[in-house]
Design a protein around this motif. Sequence first.
Motif, PDB file in Angstrom:
ATOM      1  N   VAL A  24       0.849  -1.196   0.000  1.00 25.67           N
ATOM      2  CA  VAL A  24       0.000   0.000   0.000  1.00 25.67           C
ATOM      3  C   VAL A  24       0.884   1.246   0.000  1.00 25.67           C
ATOM      4  CG1 VAL A  24      -1.859   1.160   1.242  1.00 25.67           C
ATOM      5  CG2 VAL A  24      -1.715  -1.330   1.260  1.00 25.67           C
ATOM      6  N   HIS A  25       0.474   2.273  -0.740  1.00 19.42           N
ATOM      7  CA  HIS A  25       1.241   3.532  -0.860  1.00 19.42           C
ATOM      8  C   HIS A  25       2.689   3.251  -1.237  1.00 19.42           C
ATOM      9  CE1 HIS A  25      -2.021   6.060   0.391  1.00 19.42           C
ATOM     10  NE2 HIS A  25      -2.214   5.328   1.467  1.00 19.42           N
ATOM     11  N   ARG A  26       2.833   2.427  -2.252  1.00 22.56           N
ATOM     12  CA  ARG A  26       4.174   2.075  -2.742  1.00 22.56           C
ATOM     13  C   ARG A  26       4.920   3.354  -3.115  1.00 22.56           C
ATOM     14  NH1 ARG A  26       6.306  -2.842  -4.995  1.00 22.56           N
ATOM     15  NH2 ARG A  26       4.463  -4.125  -4.787  1.00 22.56           N
ATOM     16  N   GLY A  27       6.179   3.424  -2.768  1.00 23.12           N
ATOM     17  CA  GLY A  27       6.994   4.590  -3.113  1.00 23.12           C
ATOM     18  C   GLY A  27       6.909   5.716  -2.095  1.00 23.12           C
ATOM     19  N   ASP A  28       6.109   5.549  -1.069  1.00 20.42           N
ATOM     20  CA  ASP A  28       5.987   6.571  -0.033  1.00 20.42           C
ATOM     21  C   ASP A  28       6.433   5.929   1.289  1.00 20.42           C
ATOM     22  OD1 ASP A  28       5.244   8.348   1.926  1.00 20.42           O
ATOM     23  OD2 ASP A  28       3.224   8.707   1.151  1.00 20.42           O
ATOM     24  N   PRO A  29       7.732   6.040   1.619  1.00 23.58           N
ATOM     25  CA  PRO A  29       8.266   5.295   2.776  1.00 23.58           C
ATOM     26  C   PRO A  29       7.534   5.605   4.088  1.00 23.58           C
ATOM     27  CG  PRO A  29      10.030   6.386   1.552  1.00 23.58           C
ATOM     28  CD  PRO A  29       8.743   6.862   0.961  1.00 23.58           C
ATOM     29  N   ALA A  30       6.994   6.817   4.205  1.00 20.98           N
ATOM     30  CA  ALA A  30       6.327   7.182   5.457  1.00 20.98           C
ATOM     31  C   ALA A  30       5.012   6.420   5.641  1.00 20.98           C
ATOM     32  CB  ALA A  30       6.066   8.689   5.466  1.00 20.98           C
ATOM     33  N   ARG A  31       4.337   6.095   4.534  1.00 24.27           N
ATOM     34  CA  ARG A  31       3.000   5.484   4.642  1.00 24.27           C
ATOM     35  C   ARG A  31       2.935   4.057   4.123  1.00 24.27           C
ATOM     36  NH1 ARG A  31      -1.728   9.000   2.386  1.00 24.27           N
ATOM     37  NH2 ARG A  31      -0.399   9.286   0.567  1.00 24.27           N
ATOM     38  N   ASN A 158      -4.769   8.635  -6.384  1.00 21.23           N
ATOM     39  CA  ASN A 158      -4.952   8.772  -4.933  1.00 21.23           C
ATOM     40  C   ASN A 158      -4.096   7.781  -4.155  1.00 21.23           C
ATOM     41  OD1 ASN A 158      -6.301   9.916  -2.573  1.00 21.23           O
ATOM     42  ND2 ASN A 158      -7.207   7.890  -2.372  1.00 21.23           N
ATOM     43  N   CYS A 159      -4.142   6.484  -4.539  1.00 18.50           N
ATOM     44  CA  CYS A 159      -3.478   5.469  -3.702  1.00 18.50           C
ATOM     45  C   CYS A 159      -2.267   4.844  -4.378  1.00 18.50           C
ATOM     46  CB  CYS A 159      -4.479   4.386  -3.314  1.00 18.50           C
ATOM     47  SG  CYS A 159      -5.025   3.394  -4.709  1.00 18.50           S
ATOM     48  N   ASN A 160      -2.016   5.211  -5.644  1.00 15.29           N
ATOM     49  CA  ASN A 160      -0.837   4.712  -6.356  1.00 15.29           C
ATOM     50  C   ASN A 160      -0.946   3.236  -6.750  1.00 15.29           C
ATOM     51  OD1 ASN A 160       1.469   5.668  -7.532  1.00 15.29           O
ATOM     52  ND2 ASN A 160       2.815   5.164  -5.823  1.00 15.29           N
ATOM     53  N   TRP A 161      -2.144   2.652  -6.654  1.00 13.55           N
ATOM     54  CA  TRP A 161      -2.346   1.270  -7.088  1.00 13.55           C
ATOM     55  C   TRP A 161      -2.362   1.189  -8.614  1.00 13.55           C
ATOM     56  CZ3 TRP A 161      -6.933  -0.978  -3.752  1.00 13.55           C
ATOM     57  CH2 TRP A 161      -6.422  -1.416  -2.526  1.00 13.55           C
ATOM     58  N   LEU A 162      -1.988   0.017  -9.098  1.00 12.06           N
ATOM     59  CA  LEU A 162      -2.112  -0.278 -10.528  1.00 12.06           C
ATOM     60  C   LEU A 162      -3.484  -0.874 -10.790  1.00 12.06           C
ATOM     61  CD1 LEU A 162       1.328  -1.990 -11.175  1.00 12.06           C
ATOM     62  CD2 LEU A 162       0.447  -0.046 -12.471  1.00 12.06           C
ATOM     63  N   PHE A 163      -4.103  -0.516 -11.908  1.00 10.56           N
ATOM     64  CA  PHE A 163      -5.352  -1.178 -12.281  1.00 10.56           C
ATOM     65  C   PHE A 163      -5.530  -1.183 -13.792  1.00 10.56           C
ATOM     66  CE2 PHE A 163      -8.145   2.440 -13.348  1.00 10.56           C
ATOM     67  CZ  PHE A 163      -7.488   3.505 -12.741  1.00 10.56           C
ATOM     68  N   VAL A 164      -6.366  -2.093 -14.265  1.00  9.93           N
ATOM     69  CA  VAL A 164      -6.721  -2.154 -15.683  1.00  9.93           C
ATOM     70  C   VAL A 164      -8.056  -1.448 -15.843  1.00  9.93           C
ATOM     71  CG1 VAL A 164      -7.007  -3.630 -17.703  1.00  9.93           C
ATOM     72  CG2 VAL A 164      -5.743  -4.474 -15.737  1.00  9.93           C
TER      73      VAL A 164
END
Length: 201
Positions: A24-31, A158-164
């Motif tokens: 979750v929140h990949r790339g955001d070390p704080a979250r 918003n959440c940086n998730w991947l989707f199709v």
Amino acid sequence: MAISWTRHRFSGGALALDAANTVVHRGDPARSFDRFERAEELPRFAAAATGYRAAELGARKLSVADIRSALPKVLAIREATDRLFRNAVRRGAVATADMPELLGACAGALAGHDEHLRLPDQPFGDPATPLQLEAALAVSALSLLSPDSVRRLRICPNCNWLFVDRSRNASRLWCDMAVCGNRQKAKRHYRRRKAQEVPHA
Ligand SMILES: [Zn+2]
């Protein structure tokens, strides 16, 4: 605490992307955090995915026979899937540089299996028996390499998730309108109200 594998957590539109989105929140070390941090979540994810991804799986049940041996294979596919397809969204193309890692991870997950895939109504093999999660992730990830899937890949702002994005005119912005779309709307509304407030003298 055990993860509640809700429908929202299967917003990726493909099993392999749902797995990629377990960070979750990949790339955001704080979250950022990893929902597979506890290996015991693998069979629970597999059970939920059996329901939410029934259409993709051709109603085949997913299972995890041995959590400890499945975990490194699942994580290898998950990380390679995220890297390759996230880069593909940014560049609009699949980079050959990203392929050996994904193909190697898929090979590791499929080795030793004896399945017959891609029959017209059995895309993930015969639904009479369960399929191991790591093998299913490999089949799902490989199927995303088609030009039509790559064209429809998105990253949720918003959440940086991947989707199709399988909408007819390919105009979906959020992974899940009910969650991420509404959060962004609420944020915009809050900012507008703040901007309109008259500062006190
Ligand atoms: Zn989202």
